[in-house]
Design a protein around this motif. Structure first.
Motif, mmCIF file in Angstrom:
data_model
loop_
_atom_site.group_PDB
_atom_site.id
_atom_site.type_symbol
_atom_site.label_atom_id
_atom_site.label_comp_id
_atom_site.label_asym_id
_atom_site.label_seq_id
_atom_site.Cartn_x
_atom_site.Cartn_y
_atom_site.Cartn_z
ATOM 1 N N GLU A 47 -46.103 42.682 39.375
ATOM 2 C CA GLU A 47 -46.186 42.159 40.892
ATOM 3 C C GLU A 47 -46.850 40.640 40.732
ATOM 4 O OE1 GLU A 47 -49.707 44.884 41.491
ATOM 5 O OE2 GLU A 47 -48.265 44.570 39.887
ATOM 6 N N THR A 110 -54.031 42.568 47.855
ATOM 7 C CA THR A 110 -52.772 42.519 47.001
ATOM 8 C C THR A 110 -52.294 43.921 47.239
ATOM 9 O OG1 THR A 110 -54.162 43.245 45.004
ATOM 10 C CG2 THR A 110 -53.742 40.787 45.300
ATOM 11 N N VAL A 111 -52.997 45.081 46.843
ATOM 12 C CA VAL A 111 -52.344 46.353 46.784
ATOM 13 C C VAL A 111 -53.507 47.380 46.825
ATOM 14 C CG1 VAL A 111 -50.682 45.939 45.145
ATOM 15 C CG2 VAL A 111 -52.724 46.837 43.994
ATOM 16 N N ALA A 113 -54.615 51.045 45.654
ATOM 17 C CA ALA A 113 -54.375 51.843 44.491
ATOM 18 C C ALA A 113 -55.081 53.010 44.230
ATOM 19 C CB ALA A 113 -54.650 51.088 43.136
ATOM 20 N N TYR A 249 -47.838 36.403 47.302
ATOM 21 C CA TYR A 249 -48.217 38.117 47.263
ATOM 22 C C TYR A 249 -47.796 38.550 48.363
ATOM 23 C CZ TYR A 249 -50.457 40.716 43.645
ATOM 24 O OH TYR A 249 -50.800 41.972 42.510
ATOM 25 N N GLY A 255 -43.785 43.033 47.838
ATOM 26 C CA GLY A 255 -44.155 44.251 48.265
ATOM 27 C C GLY A 255 -42.888 45.250 47.886
ATOM 28 N N ILE A 258 -43.377 46.090 44.326
ATOM 29 C CA ILE A 258 -44.521 46.972 44.098
ATOM 30 C C ILE A 258 -44.266 48.506 44.503
ATOM 31 C CG2 ILE A 258 -47.012 47.648 44.999
ATOM 32 C CD1 ILE A 258 -47.302 44.861 45.622
ATOM 33 N N THR A 259 -43.420 48.727 45.519
ATOM 34 C CA THR A 259 -43.076 50.002 45.990
ATOM 35 C C THR A 259 -42.094 50.767 44.835
ATOM 36 O OG1 THR A 259 -43.189 49.337 48.068
ATOM 37 C CG2 THR A 259 -41.820 51.329 47.759
ATOM 38 N N GLU A 266 -49.307 52.355 43.275
ATOM 39 C CA GLU A 266 -49.966 51.205 44.328
ATOM 40 C C GLU A 266 -49.081 51.200 45.328
ATOM 41 O OE1 GLU A 266 -50.412 47.749 41.895
ATOM 42 O OE2 GLU A 266 -51.575 48.830 40.458
ATOM 43 N N SER A 267 -49.778 50.603 46.471
ATOM 44 C CA SER A 267 -48.691 50.169 47.538
ATOM 45 C C SER A 267 -49.239 49.027 48.208
ATOM 46 C CB SER A 267 -48.926 51.181 48.851
ATOM 47 O OG SER A 267 -48.514 52.444 48.450
ATOM 48 N N PRO A 268 -48.400 47.914 48.585
ATOM 49 C CA PRO A 268 -48.770 46.650 49.216
ATOM 50 C C PRO A 268 -49.928 46.920 50.228
ATOM 51 C CG PRO A 268 -46.411 46.840 49.457
ATOM 52 C CD PRO A 268 -46.928 48.343 49.050
ATOM 53 N N CYS A 272 -50.974 48.975 54.583
ATOM 54 C CA CYS A 272 -51.686 50.078 54.622
ATOM 55 C C CYS A 272 -52.392 50.320 55.981
ATOM 56 C CB CYS A 272 -52.642 50.263 53.419
ATOM 57 S SG CYS A 272 -51.734 50.399 51.829
#
Length: 273
Positions: A47, A110-111, A113, A249, A255, A258-259, A266-268, A272
């Motif tokens: 990412e 960022t993410v 996790a 980012y 995003g 990342i998915t 991990e997720s954006p 969340c």
């Protein structure tokens, strides 16, 4: 003959002047490009590589600097060896600042996790038995997170400490033996222990499939302290170049990557909460 010589001299002069002007323009273009050293912990950060591609169009050159364990990126940042880092959570950063008297701040999320309990010996929690060994990370924040993970899995019960440690275990529902070691070694310990609490980045580097985890951390509003962040020294909190990196980012492009890339590791973070 004289006219031809004069023309030749003029031609050489004009050519030389043109080359000088072009060289000057090229030098200005190069000096306008800003290089930002960003520290990460682990072998890769797709990412961040995507972010680097995005900001490259704005004259920002991200140089990714790899570190092998969690003790290094903040020290390098405080010492001025790097400009930013991309590896830690809010909780980890706060604990680091307190212990090392640094002034590192979060620039943006960022993410998220999730931490997971992995094993090569069992496939479900009900198979844990008395005497089984569980490894957890030994740094304060990840140790506390791992213990909370074990509590949510029903293995132990903790007191009400905000960041628990081994002394805060008030009851073992399963009489396991818990040992702590460097976070980067938790995945490698799976050959020797019954199970281990492994951070997402470490699990990804070790090619552990999150779908095969014995138990996974549930993402709720209480997970916010464990959101990963981009960090810099406090003096750079308003740096316009760094703000562009944070903005990149948070784009849909990053995003979606990342998915797609992490398959649940991990997720954006912006999605969340």
């Amino acid at each position: 003959m004289l006219k031809n010589r004069i023309k030749g001299i003029l031609l050489i002069f004009i050519t030389t002047l043109s080359l000088f002007i072009l060289a000057g323009c090229g030098g200005n273009q190069s000096s306008n490009e800003k290089t930002v050293k960003v520290g990460i912990c682990g072998a890769n950060d797709p990412e961040l590589e995507k972010v680097a591609q995005i900001v490259k169009k704005e004259g920002i050159n991200i140089k990714i600097v790899q570190f092998s364990d969690y003790s290094q990126p903040n020290k390098a940042l405080a010492d001025g060896e790097i400009d930013m880092n991309d590896f830690q959570t809010y909780t980890f950063q706060a604990d680091w600042n307190k212990k090392h008297h640094t002034n590192i701040v979060a620039l943006g999320t960022t993410v998220i996790a999730p931490m997971s309990l992995f094993s090569k010996k069992i496939t479900k929690l009900s198979q844990l038995k008395k005497g089984d060994q569980i490894a957890i990370p030994n740094d304060v924040t990840n140790e506390g997170r791992a213990l909370q993970l074990l509590q949510s899995a029903g293995i132990i019960e903790l007191d009400d400490s905000k960041i628990p440690n081994l002394h805060d275990i008030k009851k073992y529902n399963v009489k396991v033996k818990i040992s702590s070691l460097d976070a980067g070694q938790t995945a490698k310990s799976l050959d020797d222990v019954t199970a281990a609490c492994v951070n997402s980045g470490v699990a990804s580097d070790a090619k552990l499939n999150p779908k095969n985890a014995v138990y996974r951390e549930k993402i709720t509003a209480k997970s916010k302290p464990y959101v990963n962040i981009l960090s810099a020294n406090a003096k750079d909190k308003d740096n316009p170049t760094f703000k562009k990196i944070v903005k990149a980012y948070h784009t849909k492009e990053v995003g979606d990557l990342i998915t797609k890339e992490f398959h649940g590791y991990e997720s954006p973070a912006r999605n969340c909460f």
